[in-house]
Design an enzyme around this catalytic site. Structure first.
Site, PDB file in Angstrom:
ATOM      1  N   SER A 208      -4.317 -48.360 -17.416  1.00 15.27           N
ATOM      2  CA  SER A 208      -4.690 -48.805 -16.076  1.00 15.27           C
ATOM      3  C   SER A 208      -4.424 -47.697 -15.064  1.00 15.27           C
ATOM      4  CB  SER A 208      -3.907 -50.076 -15.688  1.00 15.27           C
ATOM      5  OG  SER A 208      -2.529 -49.771 -15.575  1.00 15.27           O
TER       6      SER A 208
ATOM      7  N   ASN B 219       2.778 -39.910 -17.628  1.00 13.76           N
ATOM      8  CA  ASN B 219       2.357 -40.697 -16.462  1.00 13.76           C
ATOM      9  C   ASN B 219       2.953 -42.104 -16.434  1.00 13.76           C
ATOM     10  OD1 ASN B 219       0.295 -41.732 -14.320  1.00 13.76           O
ATOM     11  ND2 ASN B 219      -0.068 -43.004 -16.148  1.00 13.76           N
TER      12      ASN B 219
ATOM     13  N   TYR C 234      14.087 -46.507  -8.325  1.00  9.23           N
ATOM     14  CA  TYR C 234      12.829 -45.776  -8.586  1.00  9.23           C
ATOM     15  C   TYR C 234      12.919 -44.341  -8.076  1.00  9.23           C
ATOM     16  CZ  TYR C 234       7.667 -45.175  -8.438  1.00  9.23           C
ATOM     17  OH  TYR C 234       6.363 -44.755  -8.611  1.00  9.23           O
TER      18      TYR C 234
ATOM     19  N   LYS D  55      12.417 -40.884 -10.209  1.00 11.28           N
ATOM     20  CA  LYS D  55      11.327 -39.944  -9.901  1.00 11.28           C
ATOM     21  C   LYS D  55      11.870 -38.595  -9.428  1.00 11.28           C
ATOM     22  CE  LYS D  55       7.744 -42.446 -10.990  1.00 11.28           C
ATOM     23  NZ  LYS D  55       6.994 -42.135 -12.224  1.00 11.28           N
TER      24      LYS D  55
HETATM   25  P1  NDP Z   1       0.041 -49.035 -13.361  1.00 13.43           P
HETATM   26  O1  NDP Z   1       1.026 -50.150 -13.334  1.00 13.43           O
HETATM   27  O2  NDP Z   1      -1.378 -49.275 -12.992  1.00 13.43           O
HETATM   28  O3  NDP Z   1       0.085 -48.333 -14.780  1.00 13.43           O
HETATM   29  C1  NDP Z   1       1.299 -48.040 -15.404  1.00 13.43           C
HETATM   30  C2  NDP Z   1       1.004 -47.547 -16.793  1.00 13.43           C
HETATM   31  O4  NDP Z   1       2.257 -47.308 -17.449  1.00 13.43           O
HETATM   32  C3  NDP Z   1       0.237 -48.564 -17.608  1.00 13.43           C
HETATM   33  O5  NDP Z   1      -0.797 -47.925 -18.341  1.00 13.43           O
HETATM   34  C4  NDP Z   1       1.292 -49.131 -18.539  1.00 13.43           C
HETATM   35  O6  NDP Z   1       0.713 -49.431 -19.800  1.00 13.43           O
HETATM   36  C5  NDP Z   1       2.248 -47.965 -18.699  1.00 13.43           C
HETATM   37  N1  NDP Z   1       3.578 -48.463 -19.056  1.00 13.43           N
HETATM   38  C6  NDP Z   1       4.374 -49.256 -18.301  1.00 13.43           C
HETATM   39  N2  NDP Z   1       5.483 -49.569 -18.990  1.00 13.43           N
HETATM   40  C7  NDP Z   1       5.354 -49.004 -20.223  1.00 13.43           C
HETATM   41  C8  NDP Z   1       6.140 -48.994 -21.383  1.00 13.43           C
HETATM   42  N3  NDP Z   1       7.317 -49.652 -21.444  1.00 13.43           N
HETATM   43  N4  NDP Z   1       5.705 -48.307 -22.464  1.00 13.43           N
HETATM   44  C9  NDP Z   1       4.517 -47.651 -22.423  1.00 13.43           C
HETATM   45  N5  NDP Z   1       3.727 -47.613 -21.350  1.00 13.43           N
HETATM   46  C10 NDP Z   1       4.135 -48.299 -20.258  1.00 13.43           C
HETATM   47  O7  NDP Z   1       0.694 -47.907 -12.426  1.00 13.43           O
HETATM   48  P2  NDP Z   1       0.071 -46.662 -11.656  1.00 13.43           P
HETATM   49  O8  NDP Z   1      -1.177 -46.193 -12.303  1.00 13.43           O
HETATM   50  O9  NDP Z   1       0.097 -46.972 -10.229  1.00 13.43           O
HETATM   51  O10 NDP Z   1       1.248 -45.619 -11.899  1.00 13.43           O
HETATM   52  C11 NDP Z   1       1.147 -44.532 -12.783  1.00 13.43           C
HETATM   53  C12 NDP Z   1       2.273 -43.571 -12.470  1.00 13.43           C
HETATM   54  O11 NDP Z   1       2.156 -43.116 -11.120  1.00 13.43           O
HETATM   55  C13 NDP Z   1       3.656 -44.198 -12.597  1.00 13.43           C
HETATM   56  O12 NDP Z   1       4.555 -43.246 -13.136  1.00 13.43           O
HETATM   57  C14 NDP Z   1       4.030 -44.516 -11.158  1.00 13.43           C
HETATM   58  O13 NDP Z   1       5.411 -44.574 -10.973  1.00 13.43           O
HETATM   59  C15 NDP Z   1       3.397 -43.338 -10.444  1.00 13.43           C
HETATM   60  N6  NDP Z   1       3.132 -43.563  -9.022  1.00 13.43           N
HETATM   61  C16 NDP Z   1       2.256 -44.542  -8.595  1.00 13.43           C
HETATM   62  C17 NDP Z   1       2.040 -44.716  -7.241  1.00 13.43           C
HETATM   63  C18 NDP Z   1       1.135 -45.777  -6.715  1.00 13.43           C
HETATM   64  O14 NDP Z   1       1.096 -45.989  -5.490  1.00 13.43           O
HETATM   65  N7  NDP Z   1       0.354 -46.465  -7.531  1.00 13.43           N
HETATM   66  C19 NDP Z   1       2.701 -43.860  -6.243  1.00 13.43           C
HETATM   67  C20 NDP Z   1       3.570 -42.877  -6.803  1.00 13.43           C
HETATM   68  C21 NDP Z   1       3.768 -42.736  -8.142  1.00 13.43           C
HETATM   69  P3  NDP Z   1       1.036 -50.778 -20.645  1.00 13.43           P
HETATM   70  O15 NDP Z   1       1.381 -51.851 -19.652  1.00 13.43           O
HETATM   71  O16 NDP Z   1      -0.221 -50.988 -21.403  1.00 13.43           O
HETATM   72  O17 NDP Z   1       2.201 -50.413 -21.535  1.00 13.43           O
END
Ligand code: NDP
Length: 241
Positions: free
Chosen positions: A12, A76, A140, A144
């Protein structure tokens, strides 16, 4: 771009956009997360893994490293555990560190030997503007910021081997993670938008373009850096995730 890239959290949001951009550029992509990717492509592979589980993360990474010449790694996957100091728990801190930092270390350890042997590698770690400090992000922001410290150290350890390590630090980006805490149309979301100098929330594509730039073979003179993709929030010191 040619070669194989591992992208964590490509089911996602930002990770999905990164995978899409890398596929468009010609890479083979291996997605590592719990849920299967929503996008489909002949060069997209998927390994289901909970990256918080040390043994599972290590096994998955070692298996991929033994079968594929991984030259690009994007750590990521991440999750937010919002809460003011009073609400922060040791369990939340452990979880945030395990997913955001420990998993990145484990995967980097698995793929660096192959990169070293090839004399080439590109690693991007997904940090956050919150690493600079954000109210309600005790856990968080610690994770980070930790990732930025690790990025700078690995830059020094790996630069001579032809491997660059950089961090990307997004500001607010409209993904499930952000939408969950800031529902579209809501007052909280508008408050964030008002605080962003460019007056809009970022898109996953905004971040993916920066990641692909840092992964490019042409970006070999950039390492140990944190690139803020945040609409200016890191300058104004307000808003952001
Ligand atoms: P999403 O929640 O849309 O996606 C997070 C992703 O991480 C998913 O694909 C999920 O896959 C995966 N994930 C979560 N937990 C696990 C786990 N235990 N094992 C394996 N995979 C995992 O988040 P974003 O796309 O928004 O965020 C992506 C990155 O960007 C993150 O590191 C976030 O901290 C960072 N970020 C996001 C911001 C924002 O405003 N959106 C701002 C700053 C940083 P699945 O659930 O299938 O395991």
């Amino acid at each position: 771009m040619e070669g194989t890239a591992v992208v964590t959290g490509a089911s996602s949001g930002i990770g999905e956009a990164i995978a899409r951009h890398l596929l468009d550029s010609g890479c083979t992509v291996i997605a590592l997360q719990r849920r299967p990717p929503r996008i489909q492509h002949a060069r997209l592979n998927f390994h289901a893994v909970d990256l918080v589980d040390v043994a599972a993360a290590r096994n998955a990474a070692n298996e991929i490293a033994s079968r594929h010449a991984v030259r690009y790694l994007v750590n990521n996957a991440g999750a937010n555990r919002p809460g003011m100091l009073e609400q922060a728990t040791p369990e939340d801190l452990d979880y945030a560190m395990a997913l955001n930092v420990r998993a990145a270390m484990i995967l980097t350890q698995a793929f660096v030997p192959g990169m070293r042997a090839a004399g080439f590698g590109r690693i991007v770690n997904m940090s956050s503007r919150a690493a600079m400090g954000k109210t309600g992000r005790t856990v968080y922001s610690a994770a980070k910021a930790g990732l930025i410290g690790m990025t700078r150290t690995l830059c020094l350890e790996l630069a001579a081997a032809g491997i660059t390590v950089n961090a990307v630090a997004p500001g607010p980006v409209a993904t499930e993670l952000f939408d969950h805490g800031h529902p579209p149309g809501g007052e909280k979301r508008q408050h964030v938008i008002d605080s962003i100098p460019v007056k809009r929330v970022g898109t996953p594509d905004d971040v993916a373009r920066a990641v692909v730039f840092l992964l490019s073979p042409d970006s070999g003179y950039i390492t140990g850096q944190t690139l803020f993709v945040c609409g200016g929030t890191s300058v104004s010191g307000s808003g952001g995730e």
